[in-house]
Design an enzyme around this catalytic site. Sequence first.
Site, PDB file in Angstrom:
ATOM      1  CG  ASP A 140     -41.526  10.096  34.528  1.00 62.98           C
ATOM      2  OD1 ASP A 140     -41.740  10.892  35.345  1.00 62.98           O
ATOM      3  OD2 ASP A 140     -40.535   9.026  34.394  1.00 62.98           O
ATOM      4  CB  CYS A 186     -37.953  10.882  35.088  1.00 62.77           C
ATOM      5  SG  CYS A 186     -36.254  10.350  35.306  1.00 62.77           S
ATOM      6  CB  THR A 234     -34.163   8.286  39.618  1.00 64.99           C
ATOM      7  OG1 THR A 234     -33.967   7.989  38.042  1.00 64.99           O
ATOM      8  CG2 THR A 234     -34.679   6.946  40.154  1.00 64.99           C
ATOM      9  N   GLY A 261     -33.062   8.320  34.034  1.00 60.96           N
ATOM     10  CA  GLY A 261     -33.416   7.945  32.803  1.00 60.96           C
ATOM     11  C   GLY A 261     -33.841   9.099  31.982  1.00 60.96           C
ATOM     12  CG  HIS A 282     -16.158  23.349  38.077  1.00 61.23           C
ATOM     13  ND1 HIS A 282     -15.274  22.706  39.250  1.00 61.23           N
ATOM     14  CD2 HIS A 282     -15.915  24.748  38.563  1.00 61.23           C
ATOM     15  CE1 HIS A 282     -14.588  23.576  39.735  1.00 61.23           C
ATOM     16  NE2 HIS A 282     -15.120  24.723  39.750  1.00 61.23           N
ATOM     17  CG  ASN A 283     -19.402  19.770  35.229  1.00 65.11           C
ATOM     18  OD1 ASN A 283     -19.772  19.929  36.406  1.00 65.11           O
ATOM     19  ND2 ASN A 283     -18.076  19.185  35.174  1.00 65.11           N
ATOM     20  CG  HIS A 330     -13.633  24.954  35.107  1.00 67.63           C
ATOM     21  ND1 HIS A 330     -13.209  23.805  35.939  1.00 67.63           N
ATOM     22  CD2 HIS A 330     -13.378  26.349  36.001  1.00 67.63           C
ATOM     23  CE1 HIS A 330     -13.038  24.262  37.058  1.00 67.63           C
ATOM     24  NE2 HIS A 330     -12.862  25.673  37.347  1.00 67.63           N
TER      25      HIS A 330
HETATM   26  C1  RB5 Z   1     -40.704   5.279  36.061  1.00 64.97           C
HETATM   27  O1  RB5 Z   1     -41.158   4.469  36.917  1.00 64.97           O
HETATM   28  C2  RB5 Z   1     -39.300   5.619  36.342  1.00 64.97           C
HETATM   29  O2  RB5 Z   1     -38.563   4.367  35.853  1.00 64.97           O
HETATM   30  C3  RB5 Z   1     -38.850   6.991  35.824  1.00 64.97           C
HETATM   31  O3  RB5 Z   1     -39.318   7.858  36.215  1.00 64.97           O
HETATM   32  C4  RB5 Z   1     -37.279   7.195  36.091  1.00 64.97           C
HETATM   33  O4  RB5 Z   1     -36.898   7.178  37.205  1.00 64.97           O
HETATM   34  C5  RB5 Z   1     -36.406   6.370  35.184  1.00 64.97           C
HETATM   35  O5  RB5 Z   1     -35.198   6.787  35.344  1.00 64.97           O
END
Ligand code: RB5
Length: 154
Positions: free
Chosen positions: A9, A66, A68, A71, A99-100, A134
């Site tokens: 993103d 993204c 984190t 998402g 393993h996964n 596994h």
């Molecule tokens: C965008 O602001 C943020 O929500 C997205 O990049 C991500 O971290 C969502 O899980």
Amino acid sequence: MKKIVIGNDHTALEMKRELIEYLEAKGYEIVNVGTDEPTSFNYPIAGYKAAKMVAAGEVDGGIIICGTGLGISLAANKVHGIRCCVCSEPYTAKMSREHNNSNMLAFGARVIGVELAKLIVDTWLESEFQGGRHQNRVDMIMEIESTQDLQAAH
Ligand code: RB5
């Protein structure tokens, strides 16, 4: 893995660009399904597109980024056949393969720097599924996905 899809993103533009350059220099073939615009972009689109390519066998694996990693991995994991793991350090990335049998890797551009991302990617791409005990566990995960149940004798 030789052919990899990358999705992202708006939070991961620069990291995505650097990783594509890094991986192409190493000889990987990269398919870019992420955004290349700095404007706000809904991460499920890139997660879904990348996951569909992996599930269809059009690429060997996928890397999605993204803010984190959360998402975009949640979106990818809704596609049948996908095992996408969020990894912020190399040990988890290695175990996610061994393993996964992960077929997609996710991380957050707001969580780790690009040099750590390169180490994680290298580790993930170079690690192999170990099978054996596994395999049964991965089969159980896939049974839950396909049947919404867990009937197999374990
Ligand atoms: C965008 O602001 C943020 O929500 C997205 O990049 C991500 O971290 C969502 O899980």
